[in-house]
Design a protein around this motif. Sequence first.
Motif, PDB file in Angstrom:
ATOM      1  N   VAL A 112      31.729  68.878  43.318  1.00  0.00           N
ATOM      2  CA  VAL A 112      32.336  68.823  41.982  1.00  0.00           C
ATOM      3  C   VAL A 112      33.552  67.904  42.002  1.00  0.00           C
ATOM      4  CG1 VAL A 112      33.229  70.171  40.043  1.00  0.00           C
ATOM      5  CG2 VAL A 112      31.574  71.199  41.610  1.00  0.00           C
ATOM      6  N   ARG A 113      34.383  68.062  43.023  1.00  0.00           N
ATOM      7  CA  ARG A 113      35.572  67.211  43.125  1.00  0.00           C
ATOM      8  C   ARG A 113      35.183  65.750  43.276  1.00  0.00           C
ATOM      9  NH1 ARG A 113      40.283  65.575  41.453  1.00  0.00           N
ATOM     10  NH2 ARG A 113      41.314  64.248  43.000  1.00  0.00           N
ATOM     11  N   ASP A 114      34.203  65.461  44.115  1.00  0.00           N
ATOM     12  CA  ASP A 114      33.787  64.071  44.315  1.00  0.00           C
ATOM     13  C   ASP A 114      33.315  63.448  43.000  1.00  0.00           C
ATOM     14  OD1 ASP A 114      34.394  64.312  46.974  1.00  0.00           O
ATOM     15  OD2 ASP A 114      32.330  64.611  47.633  1.00  0.00           O
ATOM     16  N   LEU A 115      32.592  64.224  42.216  1.00  0.00           N
ATOM     17  CA  LEU A 115      32.123  63.703  40.932  1.00  0.00           C
ATOM     18  C   LEU A 115      33.263  63.580  39.929  1.00  0.00           C
ATOM     19  CD1 LEU A 115      28.738  65.586  40.849  1.00  0.00           C
ATOM     20  CD2 LEU A 115      29.004  63.105  40.693  1.00  0.00           C
ATOM     21  N   ASP A 116      34.250  64.466  39.996  1.00  0.00           N
ATOM     22  CA  ASP A 116      35.442  64.313  39.154  1.00  0.00           C
ATOM     23  C   ASP A 116      36.129  62.982  39.435  1.00  0.00           C
ATOM     24  OD1 ASP A 116      35.265  66.661  37.712  1.00  0.00           O
ATOM     25  OD2 ASP A 116      36.534  67.809  39.088  1.00  0.00           O
ATOM     26  N   VAL A 117      36.258  62.652  40.721  1.00  0.00           N
ATOM     27  CA  VAL A 117      36.897  61.387  41.107  1.00  0.00           C
ATOM     28  C   VAL A 117      36.095  60.208  40.586  1.00  0.00           C
ATOM     29  CG1 VAL A 117      37.510  59.920  43.070  1.00  0.00           C
ATOM     30  CG2 VAL A 117      38.042  62.365  43.129  1.00  0.00           C
ATOM     31  N   GLN A 118      34.769  60.268  40.762  1.00  0.00           N
ATOM     32  CA  GLN A 118      33.926  59.168  40.309  1.00  0.00           C
ATOM     33  C   GLN A 118      33.967  59.019  38.791  1.00  0.00           C
ATOM     34  OE1 GLN A 118      32.458  56.914  42.320  1.00  0.00           O
ATOM     35  NE2 GLN A 118      33.596  58.025  43.894  1.00  0.00           N
ATOM     36  N   LEU A 119      33.956  60.130  38.087  1.00  0.00           N
ATOM     37  CA  LEU A 119      34.000  60.071  36.627  1.00  0.00           C
ATOM     38  C   LEU A 119      35.334  59.511  36.132  1.00  0.00           C
ATOM     39  CD1 LEU A 119      32.208  63.410  35.712  1.00  0.00           C
ATOM     40  CD2 LEU A 119      31.574  61.133  34.880  1.00  0.00           C
ATOM     41  N   ALA A 120      36.425  59.935  36.756  1.00  0.00           N
ATOM     42  CA  ALA A 120      37.738  59.415  36.350  1.00  0.00           C
ATOM     43  C   ALA A 120      37.800  57.908  36.572  1.00  0.00           C
ATOM     44  CB  ALA A 120      38.841  60.122  37.124  1.00  0.00           C
ATOM     45  N   GLY A 121      37.296  57.452  37.719  1.00  0.00           N
ATOM     46  CA  GLY A 121      37.304  56.025  37.989  1.00  0.00           C
ATOM     47  C   GLY A 121      36.405  55.247  37.046  1.00  0.00           C
ATOM     48  N   LEU A 122      35.232  55.805  36.756  1.00  0.00           N
ATOM     49  CA  LEU A 122      34.286  55.125  35.879  1.00  0.00           C
ATOM     50  C   LEU A 122      34.829  55.025  34.459  1.00  0.00           C
ATOM     51  CD1 LEU A 122      31.515  53.820  35.696  1.00  0.00           C
ATOM     52  CD2 LEU A 122      30.507  56.088  35.372  1.00  0.00           C
ATOM     53  N   ARG A 123      35.472  56.077  33.984  1.00  0.00           N
ATOM     54  CA  ARG A 123      36.058  56.031  32.637  1.00  0.00           C
ATOM     55  C   ARG A 123      37.200  55.012  32.565  1.00  0.00           C
ATOM     56  NH1 ARG A 123      35.557  62.431  32.730  1.00  0.00           N
ATOM     57  NH2 ARG A 123      33.659  62.692  31.485  1.00  0.00           N
ATOM     58  N   GLU A 124      37.970  54.919  33.638  1.00  0.00           N
ATOM     59  CA  GLU A 124      39.047  53.932  33.666  1.00  0.00           C
ATOM     60  C   GLU A 124      38.476  52.514  33.666  1.00  0.00           C
ATOM     61  OE1 GLU A 124      42.663  52.665  36.688  1.00  0.00           O
ATOM     62  OE2 GLU A 124      41.991  54.753  36.631  1.00  0.00           O
ATOM     63  N   GLU A 125      37.444  52.292  34.459  1.00  0.00           N
ATOM     64  CA  GLU A 125      36.816  50.969  34.494  1.00  0.00           C
ATOM     65  C   GLU A 125      36.177  50.627  33.148  1.00  0.00           C
ATOM     66  OE1 GLU A 125      36.662  48.646  36.780  1.00  0.00           O
ATOM     67  OE2 GLU A 125      37.650  49.676  38.434  1.00  0.00           O
ATOM     68  N   ARG A 126      35.629  51.631  32.482  1.00  0.00           N
ATOM     69  CA  ARG A 126      34.985  51.413  31.187  1.00  0.00           C
ATOM     70  C   ARG A 126      35.952  50.778  30.199  1.00  0.00           C
ATOM     71  NH1 ARG A 126      35.271  53.459  26.329  1.00  0.00           N
ATOM     72  NH2 ARG A 126      33.426  53.623  24.974  1.00  0.00           N
ATOM     73  N   GLU A 127      37.209  51.213  30.215  1.00  0.00           N
ATOM     74  CA  GLU A 127      38.191  50.713  29.265  1.00  0.00           C
ATOM     75  C   GLU A 127      38.497  49.233  29.477  1.00  0.00           C
ATOM     76  OE1 GLU A 127      39.249  52.497  26.660  1.00  0.00           O
ATOM     77  OE2 GLU A 127      37.743  53.890  27.436  1.00  0.00           O
ATOM     78  N   GLU A 128      38.194  48.724  30.656  1.00  0.00           N
ATOM     79  CA  GLU A 128      38.470  47.315  30.951  1.00  0.00           C
ATOM     80  C   GLU A 128      37.268  46.419  30.662  1.00  0.00           C
ATOM     81  OE1 GLU A 128      39.957  46.922  34.896  1.00  0.00           O
ATOM     82  OE2 GLU A 128      41.524  48.438  34.630  1.00  0.00           O
ATOM     83  N   LEU A 129      36.146  47.011  30.257  1.00  0.00           N
ATOM     84  CA  LEU A 129      34.953  46.236  29.941  1.00  0.00           C
ATOM     85  C   LEU A 129      35.039  45.661  28.529  1.00  0.00           C
ATOM     86  CD1 LEU A 129      32.199  48.623  31.351  1.00  0.00           C
ATOM     87  CD2 LEU A 129      32.966  46.474  32.385  1.00  0.00           C
ATOM     88  N   ASP A 130      34.222  44.646  28.269  1.00  0.00           N
ATOM     89  CA  ASP A 130      34.096  44.142  26.899  1.00  0.00           C
ATOM     90  C   ASP A 130      33.518  45.227  26.014  1.00  0.00           C
ATOM     91  OD1 ASP A 130      35.009  41.713  27.801  1.00  0.00           O
ATOM     92  OD2 ASP A 130      32.988  40.895  28.137  1.00  0.00           O
ATOM     93  N   GLU A 131      33.806  45.131  24.734  1.00  0.00           N
ATOM     94  CA  GLU A 131      33.359  46.159  23.789  1.00  0.00           C
ATOM     95  C   GLU A 131      31.851  46.368  23.868  1.00  0.00           C
ATOM     96  OE1 GLU A 131      34.030  49.176  21.219  1.00  0.00           O
ATOM     97  OE2 GLU A 131      35.607  47.859  22.002  1.00  0.00           O
ATOM     98  N   ALA A 132      31.087  45.289  23.964  1.00  0.00           N
ATOM     99  CA  ALA A 132      29.624  45.391  23.976  1.00  0.00           C
ATOM    100  C   ALA A 132      29.100  46.089  25.227  1.00  0.00           C
ATOM    101  CB  ALA A 132      29.004  43.998  23.872  1.00  0.00           C
ATOM    102  N   GLU A 133      29.920  46.129  26.280  1.00  0.00           N
ATOM    103  CA  GLU A 133      29.473  46.726  27.537  1.00  0.00           C
ATOM    104  C   GLU A 133      29.855  48.198  27.652  1.00  0.00           C
ATOM    105  OE1 GLU A 133      31.459  44.032  30.160  1.00  0.00           O
ATOM    106  OE2 GLU A 133      29.613  42.889  30.530  1.00  0.00           O
TER     107      GLU A 133
END
Length: 326
Positions: A112-133
């Motif tokens: 659960v913790r490992d997936l929490d870390v991955q989800l937090a990182g993925l959501r942060e990276e998402r904000e840096e993507l272009d709108e269409a992505e």
Amino acid sequence: MSSDDARNDARNRTSTGTDPIDIGLPVEPVRAAHGASVVEHIRAALDTRTRALLAHDPGTRSGSDPEDLHRMRVSVRRMRAVLKAGRSWLEQDWCRALRAELGWLGRGLGPVRDLDVQLAGLREEREELDEAERVPADRLVDELTERRESARADLLEMMRAERYRRLLWSLGEAVHGGPPIASDPPAESDALYELVRDGVRTVERAVGRLGDPPTDERLHALRIETKRLRYCAELAVPVFDGVVGEVLAAAEKLQDVLGVHQDAVVTEEWLWWLTHGDEDGSGPAPVRDPEVVFVAGRLAERARARRVKQREAWWPAWRKLRRLEL
């Protein structure tokens, strides 16, 4: 009512609760004196970490803050590390059994913790993507969230089990009466210093086994040994500040660098699995949409760049630790 009667009354309750007294811990936290034996310091560490585990139990169950689960996992890891470090003076069967039960709980908390870390990182990276992505990135977030909820359901089932309650009682009894010992521990605290020194040597041997270039697996193994050294140093630093405090700070830095590296490795692995399925072909890829696969590839490239950066940073961090004289 005597203290023993109160303990027996608490044991017979249908719910463990989160009050330390409910599992047999002393009313006041245990504090090891400066010159106390290593076993007394282990007892104090178990007390501190058991109280932390209880404090974060409700939040872990509710899922309101991922940090509660993180703190529970840290407490479990630190108790296992302290028991391993002190196993020379503890009754072996007891020590092995308690470490095994803590390991069982850790195996529930870890995914659960490992997936929490991955989800937090993925959501942060998402904000840096272009709108269409961002919409394709949301598909990746949804897939990991589904996996996380499944792992969390397994964890909650474990925490509702009698086995979990027995583990808490075992910890309470170890603190209340003191851990059972196999031999007379050193009367003074000097053994704590030796534990730190042995930990540094263990990390040095792990570095020597890395190879050139080191594999991701061996760097992860080095991180685990560094983490154990850090926990031993935390046990000793109230008694031996000075260079032991410097070892603690250097071990924390090395662990952080290796932790970022490992997070990047796991991110790449998750993104590969989401878009390619199992390596042996036994399971299909959860995500097949070309746009999502493309975004996953971009995110994997970023993860690889972080991994490469940390591979360049771990050696200076290790050299700083190695230069310290114990």
